[in-house]
Write a protein that holds these residues in place. Structure first.
Motif, mmCIF file in Angstrom:
data_model
loop_
_atom_site.group_PDB
_atom_site.id
_atom_site.type_symbol
_atom_site.label_atom_id
_atom_site.label_comp_id
_atom_site.label_asym_id
_atom_site.label_seq_id
_atom_site.Cartn_x
_atom_site.Cartn_y
_atom_site.Cartn_z
ATOM 1 N N LYS A 172 -0.358 -5.160 -13.175
ATOM 2 C CA LYS A 172 -0.806 -4.906 -14.593
ATOM 3 C C LYS A 172 -0.796 -3.298 -14.824
ATOM 4 N N ARG A 173 -1.100 -2.507 -13.852
ATOM 5 C CA ARG A 173 -1.181 -1.053 -14.040
ATOM 6 C C ARG A 173 0.135 -0.827 -13.870
ATOM 7 N N ILE A 174 1.251 -1.142 -13.341
ATOM 8 C CA ILE A 174 2.629 -0.577 -13.478
ATOM 9 C C ILE A 174 2.968 -1.181 -15.051
ATOM 10 N N GLU A 175 2.815 -2.446 -15.315
ATOM 11 C CA GLU A 175 3.583 -3.057 -16.500
ATOM 12 C C GLU A 175 2.622 -2.670 -17.836
ATOM 13 N N GLY A 176 1.213 -2.403 -17.589
ATOM 14 C CA GLY A 176 0.334 -2.578 -18.712
ATOM 15 C C GLY A 176 -0.427 -3.552 -19.091
ATOM 16 N N THR B 178 4.226 -9.141 -18.147
ATOM 17 C CA THR B 178 4.578 -10.334 -17.708
ATOM 18 C C THR B 178 4.258 -10.760 -16.596
ATOM 19 N N LEU B 179 4.690 -10.021 -15.500
ATOM 20 C CA LEU B 179 4.787 -10.295 -14.153
ATOM 21 C C LEU B 179 3.267 -10.477 -13.502
ATOM 22 N N TRP B 180 2.336 -9.625 -14.167
ATOM 23 C CA TRP B 180 1.049 -9.926 -13.597
ATOM 24 C C TRP B 180 0.424 -11.168 -14.144
ATOM 25 N N SER C 288 0.816 -1.198 0.107
ATOM 26 C CA SER C 288 -0.102 -0.011 0.045
ATOM 27 C C SER C 288 0.748 1.130 0.110
ATOM 28 N N ALA C 289 2.038 1.110 0.674
ATOM 29 C CA ALA C 289 2.935 2.343 0.910
ATOM 30 C C ALA C 289 3.846 2.670 -0.482
ATOM 31 N N TYR C 290 3.908 1.401 -1.289
ATOM 32 C CA TYR C 290 4.631 1.599 -2.623
ATOM 33 C C TYR C 290 3.784 0.948 -3.568
ATOM 34 N N PRO C 291 2.529 1.593 -3.979
ATOM 35 C CA PRO C 291 1.925 0.824 -4.970
ATOM 36 C C PRO C 291 2.412 0.803 -6.443
ATOM 37 N N ASN C 292 3.182 1.755 -6.663
ATOM 38 C CA ASN C 292 3.826 1.923 -8.238
ATOM 39 C C ASN C 292 5.337 1.139 -8.141
ATOM 40 N N ASP C 293 5.714 0.655 -7.151
ATOM 41 C CA ASP C 293 7.179 0.009 -7.102
ATOM 42 C C ASP C 293 6.854 -1.517 -7.541
ATOM 43 N N LEU C 294 7.457 -1.757 -9.050
ATOM 44 C CA LEU C 294 7.318 -3.158 -9.467
ATOM 45 C C LEU C 294 8.144 -4.257 -8.513
ATOM 46 N N SER C 295 9.350 -4.040 -7.841
ATOM 47 C CA SER C 295 9.739 -5.099 -7.079
ATOM 48 C C SER C 295 8.885 -5.420 -5.979
#
Length: 186
Positions: free
Chosen positions: A89-93, A97-99, A56-63
């Protein structure tokens, strides 16, 4: 150092004291290591709570989101896996692949325990589509091979499962779960 000495509460206190002096990246990394320490020491409930807070604190951090998806999938905390999938999915689009991998793992697990055969087949079909797209996007990724192995295992194609698991192993995925799948497929 506190974490190495299994003094996780002292580590948390030190992170709080040092927070104002750390960069955002250093603070995130410190918290991440602390959360991993919680899981490693068997403090699962606290680990789940703190990993949820970290995502929640880092919602845009991929790792961070990738770690959450992997850990929550391993622990079968589906609500949190789904949240991590959405964040990934929001980060990668849409072509990420990760999502896709996280969702495929969750769907395959759900297919294994589904009570109705039709539900199991629907879940497995969606997982298959995700894995096929992963195969197109990154064919030599260890996770792609592992998931292909799981699909082959599910349909009783043991030699294909073993070949996929060996490819996952040889391309860098080496953990107890994969080793167990290799042994099971032999």
């Amino acid at each position: 150092l506190y974490q190495r000495a299994d003094q996780l509460d002292a580590a948390a206190d030190e992170i709080r004291r040092a927070a104002a002096k750390l960069t955002n990246e250093e603070l995130k990394d410190s918290k991440t290591q602390w959360v991993i320490g919680l899981f490693q020491s068997g403090r699962l409930e606290q680990g789940i709570t703190q990993l949820t807070a970290l995502t929640s604190a880092y919602p845009n951090d991929l790792s961070t989101q990738r770690l959450a998806a992997e850990v929550f999938n391993d622990l079968q905390v589906n609500e949190q896996v789904e949240r991590a999938e959405q964040n990934l999915k929001r980060i990668e689009g849409d072509e990420g692949t990760l999502w896709r991998a996280a969702r495929a793992v969750r769907l395959l697990r759900a297919a294994e325990i589904a009570e109705r055969k039709s539900a199991s087949q629907t879940l497995a079909k969606e997982a298959t589509q995700l894995v096929n797209r992963l195969q197109e996007l990154i064919p030599n990724w260890p996770e792609t091979h592992r998931l292909r192995g799981q699909l082959a295992e599910r349909s009783g194609r043991w030699s294909d499962a073993l070949a996929s698991y060996w490819l996952a192993w040889s391309t860098g995925s080496r953990d107890a779960g994969l080793a167990a799948r290799v042994l099971n497929a032999m």
